[in-house]
Write a protein that holds these residues in place. Structure first.
Motif, PDB file in Angstrom:
ATOM      1  N   VAL A   8      11.249  31.513  39.853  1.00  0.00           N
ATOM      2  CA  VAL A   8      12.596  31.364  39.312  1.00  0.00           C
ATOM      3  C   VAL A   8      13.029  32.718  38.760  1.00  0.00           C
ATOM      4  O   VAL A   8      12.337  33.303  37.924  1.00  0.00           O
ATOM      5  CB  VAL A   8      12.643  30.305  38.193  1.00  0.00           C
ATOM      6  CG1 VAL A   8      14.029  30.266  37.557  1.00  0.00           C
ATOM      7  CG2 VAL A   8      12.282  28.934  38.741  1.00  0.00           C
ATOM      8  N   TYR A  46       6.803  31.036  33.378  1.00  0.00           N
ATOM      9  CA  TYR A  46       6.985  31.397  34.791  1.00  0.00           C
ATOM     10  C   TYR A  46       5.733  31.119  35.626  1.00  0.00           C
ATOM     11  O   TYR A  46       4.619  31.436  35.226  1.00  0.00           O
ATOM     12  CB  TYR A  46       7.345  32.874  34.861  1.00  0.00           C
ATOM     13  CG  TYR A  46       7.329  33.488  36.235  1.00  0.00           C
ATOM     14  CD1 TYR A  46       8.341  33.224  37.151  1.00  0.00           C
ATOM     15  CD2 TYR A  46       6.308  34.364  36.610  1.00  0.00           C
ATOM     16  CE1 TYR A  46       8.333  33.821  38.402  1.00  0.00           C
ATOM     17  CE2 TYR A  46       6.298  34.964  37.860  1.00  0.00           C
ATOM     18  CZ  TYR A  46       7.311  34.688  38.753  1.00  0.00           C
ATOM     19  OH  TYR A  46       7.307  35.283  39.993  1.00  0.00           O
ATOM     20  N   ASP A  47       5.955  30.549  36.809  1.00  0.00           N
ATOM     21  CA  ASP A  47       4.893  30.286  37.767  1.00  0.00           C
ATOM     22  C   ASP A  47       5.270  30.964  39.087  1.00  0.00           C
ATOM     23  O   ASP A  47       6.231  30.560  39.740  1.00  0.00           O
ATOM     24  CB  ASP A  47       4.737  28.781  37.992  1.00  0.00           C
ATOM     25  CG  ASP A  47       3.630  28.446  38.996  1.00  0.00           C
ATOM     26  OD1 ASP A  47       3.034  29.378  39.570  1.00  0.00           O
ATOM     27  OD2 ASP A  47       3.372  27.242  39.208  1.00  0.00           O
ATOM     28  N   GLU A  89      13.550  29.155  48.482  1.00  0.00           N
ATOM     29  CA  GLU A  89      13.539  27.923  49.260  1.00  0.00           C
ATOM     30  C   GLU A  89      12.158  27.647  49.846  1.00  0.00           C
ATOM     31  O   GLU A  89      11.616  26.561  49.685  1.00  0.00           O
ATOM     32  CB  GLU A  89      14.582  27.980  50.380  1.00  0.00           C
ATOM     33  CG  GLU A  89      16.025  27.932  49.898  1.00  0.00           C
ATOM     34  CD  GLU A  89      16.402  26.593  49.269  1.00  0.00           C
ATOM     35  OE1 GLU A  89      15.731  25.575  49.566  1.00  0.00           O
ATOM     36  OE2 GLU A  89      17.367  26.566  48.485  1.00  0.00           O
ATOM     37  N   SER A  90      11.571  28.650  50.511  1.00  0.00           N
ATOM     38  CA  SER A  90      10.251  28.444  51.116  1.00  0.00           C
ATOM     39  C   SER A  90       9.554  29.782  51.317  1.00  0.00           C
ATOM     40  O   SER A  90      10.201  30.831  51.349  1.00  0.00           O
ATOM     41  CB  SER A  90      10.374  27.713  52.461  1.00  0.00           C
ATOM     42  OG  SER A  90      11.068  28.511  53.410  1.00  0.00           O
ATOM     43  N   SER A 120       9.757  34.134  54.510  1.00  0.00           N
ATOM     44  CA  SER A 120      10.262  33.508  53.295  1.00  0.00           C
ATOM     45  C   SER A 120      11.746  33.270  53.473  1.00  0.00           C
ATOM     46  O   SER A 120      12.444  34.040  54.147  1.00  0.00           O
ATOM     47  CB  SER A 120      10.002  34.402  52.072  1.00  0.00           C
ATOM     48  OG  SER A 120      10.393  35.735  52.321  1.00  0.00           O
ATOM     49  N   LYS A 165      18.044  32.367  45.530  1.00  0.00           N
ATOM     50  CA  LYS A 165      16.966  31.574  44.942  1.00  0.00           C
ATOM     51  C   LYS A 165      15.970  31.162  46.020  1.00  0.00           C
ATOM     52  O   LYS A 165      16.273  31.131  47.215  1.00  0.00           O
ATOM     53  CB  LYS A 165      17.523  30.345  44.239  1.00  0.00           C
ATOM     54  CG  LYS A 165      18.275  29.383  45.146  1.00  0.00           C
ATOM     55  CD  LYS A 165      18.860  28.210  44.358  1.00  0.00           C
ATOM     56  CE  LYS A 165      19.614  27.256  45.282  1.00  0.00           C
ATOM     57  NZ  LYS A 165      20.173  26.089  44.539  1.00  0.00           N
ATOM     58  N   LYS A 225       4.180  30.687  41.924  1.00  0.00           N
ATOM     59  CA  LYS A 225       4.170  29.778  43.066  1.00  0.00           C
ATOM     60  C   LYS A 225       5.445  28.941  43.134  1.00  0.00           C
ATOM     61  O   LYS A 225       5.738  28.351  44.167  1.00  0.00           O
ATOM     62  CB  LYS A 225       2.939  28.870  42.996  1.00  0.00           C
ATOM     63  CG  LYS A 225       1.620  29.630  43.128  1.00  0.00           C
ATOM     64  CD  LYS A 225       0.434  28.701  43.068  1.00  0.00           C
ATOM     65  CE  LYS A 225      -0.883  29.474  43.194  1.00  0.00           C
ATOM     66  NZ  LYS A 225      -2.063  28.571  43.106  1.00  0.00           N
ATOM     67  N   LYS A 226       6.170  28.885  42.026  1.00  0.00           N
ATOM     68  CA  LYS A 226       7.466  28.211  41.986  1.00  0.00           C
ATOM     69  C   LYS A 226       8.463  29.184  41.357  1.00  0.00           C
ATOM     70  O   LYS A 226       8.933  28.982  40.240  1.00  0.00           O
ATOM     71  CB  LYS A 226       7.378  26.919  41.182  1.00  0.00           C
ATOM     72  CG  LYS A 226       6.384  25.917  41.754  1.00  0.00           C
ATOM     73  CD  LYS A 226       6.260  24.686  40.875  1.00  0.00           C
ATOM     74  CE  LYS A 226       5.242  23.699  41.417  1.00  0.00           C
ATOM     75  NZ  LYS A 226       5.089  22.507  40.533  1.00  0.00           N
ATOM     76  N   ASP A 271      17.018  27.791  37.819  1.00  0.00           N
ATOM     77  CA  ASP A 271      16.912  26.381  37.421  1.00  0.00           C
ATOM     78  C   ASP A 271      18.003  25.988  36.431  1.00  0.00           C
ATOM     79  O   ASP A 271      17.985  24.878  35.896  1.00  0.00           O
ATOM     80  CB  ASP A 271      15.527  26.090  36.832  1.00  0.00           C
ATOM     81  CG  ASP A 271      15.211  26.958  35.619  1.00  0.00           C
ATOM     82  OD1 ASP A 271      16.087  27.746  35.190  1.00  0.00           O
ATOM     83  OD2 ASP A 271      14.084  26.861  35.101  1.00  0.00           O
TER      84      ASP A 271
END
Length: 523
Positions: A204, A198-199, A212-213, A220, A210, A201-202, A125
């Protein structure tokens, strides 16, 4: 032999260099190669940027995760190594390499460590890596309310002691001397550094790709992170696919051009790779081990004579030849490879001695159930072969094959007699993961013996690597003579890749060059 004699002998074998593990490469070499039409993973062309690498990895499911500090399956590991980086990592011959850490220094007593971070590192990020992120990660892993997998490796660390000296410097105090703290954090599977807040589910991280999905049990997608501090990746994207129902389906997809690589493929498929064909073969002598696990707290395996008898029943060469297609070296029930253990310990097959031990234990004509699943190369076949071998001593082994989801379900770590798989790790951090009462994967339920735990704590506190090596050998001797593992072999890994996949070199620990996607390019 006296302790002094042990020390004298050890000093002649081990280099006194705390920047490395106890010795360099031992037992298995770490050389390997790629064979196929070209005989090399790298074409003569200049590396090119661009393209999407599609990688099939078996073993995923609905419980798949992107968590940097809590993963179990092989696809999980591939994702973690694509997104995150540790402070240090372990590679060829047990060498320590700095990654996010520029240096790690301890005081003379090993009770205080100072971590200095590499300059210019940013998260995906754009946020700069700081000492507070390292502190956050180490606290996250060792949260007493919900400790994660790597927590036992950091046992002596005082999580409340962290002192941020500046943006790039963190000081950590220990509850007791922790001579191998710099080795303990060299775990890129469980101790990747994440940012404050830090999460999973998102996700970083700081690595060359990095997020994407992500669809659990399906695939993934990661894209190149152009702000990466190191050498930029060649690929635009990496797609990890774990939806294939079988190795046949994945192999057919590779042959049909639907994927570019089949990571950690079944060893038997190596025979189908022909010179001049569409597929290349990467062989890595990584020392993966797939043990039989005997619960030492339940009959009949609570009797050490029974455990020894079962280890003596194993024809290791037969398992290697049949179950592993020859892609392995004999294991001798001690999991360490980087400290000369394979040369120290040896166990051959001895059916008559096994019979005598079973008779002594009152367990003649014993019948047991062996639970297995298709969780790694050769595991199910090894179970079936062992069952046949055990008959020679009058032992009946009923093999019960379950699905991986059942195996890793509610009964995981509770099976009286089962199997599992591990990647190669240094000895003491491995003990923390599987042989202590606090270990997250204490599948043999070993570690209740006070003498063993005291030796382990003594090893952690011993600064001199030569003296520590002597203590480690004492621990390994206990493992060899009394432990709950049967380790038939140390296994190689093979990867099957399309001819246009380049930049790969054999891995030290894992498939596809330790999932170092940044080095791979497509021609």
């Amino acid at each position: 032999m006296s302790m002094k004699d042990d020390l004298d002998k050890a000093r002649s074998r081990y280099a006194i260099d705390r920047r490395r593990f106890l010795v360099g490469a031992a037992g298995l070499g770490l050389s390997a190669g790629i064979v196929g039409a070209t005989g090399s993973s790298a074409a003569a062309d200049t590396p090119k940027r661009g393209g999407n690498l599609r990688v099939a990895i078996l073993g995923g499911g609905s419980a798949d995760t992107l968590d940097a500090n809590s993963n179990v399956t092989q696809p999980d590991t591939a994702r973690v190594l694509g997104l995150y980086e540790p402070l240090r990592r372990v590679r060829h011959g047990g060498k320590l390499e700095n990654i996010l850490a520029e240096s790690m220094e301890s005081n003379a007593a090993g009770t205080e460590w100072t971590i200095r971070l590499r300059k210019g590192v940013t998260f995906h990020d754009g946020k700069p890596l700081k000492a507070e992120d390292v502190a956050f990660t180490l606290r996250r892993v060792t949260d007493p309310a919900a400790p994660l997998v790597g927590a036992p490796e950091l046992g002596p660390m005082d999580r409340d002691s962290f002192k941020v000296l500046d943006d790039l410097t963190l000081r950590v105090t220990m509850h007791s001397p922790f001579a191998i703290f710099d080795e303990a954090v060299a775990d890129d599977i469980n101790l990747g550094i994440v940012p404050v807040g830090y999460d999973p589910k998102k996700p970083v991280g700081t690595n060359a790709f990095k997020f994407e999905s992500f669809t659990p049990g399906q695939q993934s997608v990661f894209s190149r992170y152009d702000g990466y501090w190191g050498e930029k990746a060649y690929l635009d994207t990496v797609t990890i696919i774990d939806s294939f129902a079988s190795d046949t389906a994945a192999f057919n997809a590779l042959q049909g051009g639907e994927i570019d690589a089949f990571a950690a493929a079944p060893l038997a498929l190596a025979k189908q790779v022909q010179d001049g064909g569409l597929i290349k073969l990467l062989v890595s002598q990584v020392g993966q081990w797939t043990p039989f696990t005997m619960r030492v707290d339940q009959p009949p395996f609570d009797n050490p004579d029974v455990r020894k008898a079962f280890r003596l029943l194993v024809d290791r060469q037969q398992i290697i030849k049949i179950a592993l297609s020859g892609y392995a070296e004999p294991g001798n029930d001690v999991f360490s490879l980087w400290d000369d253990a394979p040369k120290t310990f040896h166990r051959g097959r001895d059916v008559e001695q096994a019979k005598a031990l079973l008779k002594k234990a009152g367990q003649e004509n014993l019948t047991v159930e062996l639970v297995t699943a298709d969780i790694a190369n050769g595991v199910v076949a090894s179970a079936q072969i062992f069952a046949r071998q055990a008959k020679d001593a009058g032992v009946t082994v009923n093999v019960r094959q379950v699905t991986p989801e059942v195996f890793f379900g509610d009964q995981y770590l509770k099976w009286p007699f089962a199997q599992d798989f591990w990647t190669l790790k240094p000895y003491l951090p491995q003990v923390a993961l599987c042989l202590l009462p606090t270990s997250p994967y204490n599948e043999t339920h070993w570690g209740g013996d006070k003498a063993y735990i005291d030796l382990y704590q003594q090893a952690l506190s011993t600064i001199d690597p030569v003296k520590r090596a002597v203590i480690v050998r004492q621990l390994q001797t206990i493992d060899f003579e009394q432990g709950g593992y049967i380790i038939p072999s140390h296994n190689r890994i093979i990867d099957l890749v399309a001819q246009n996949v380049n930049g790969l070199s054999p891995g030290t620990l894992l498939a596809l060059g330790d999932y170092d996607f940044a080095k791979i390019w497509l021609s």
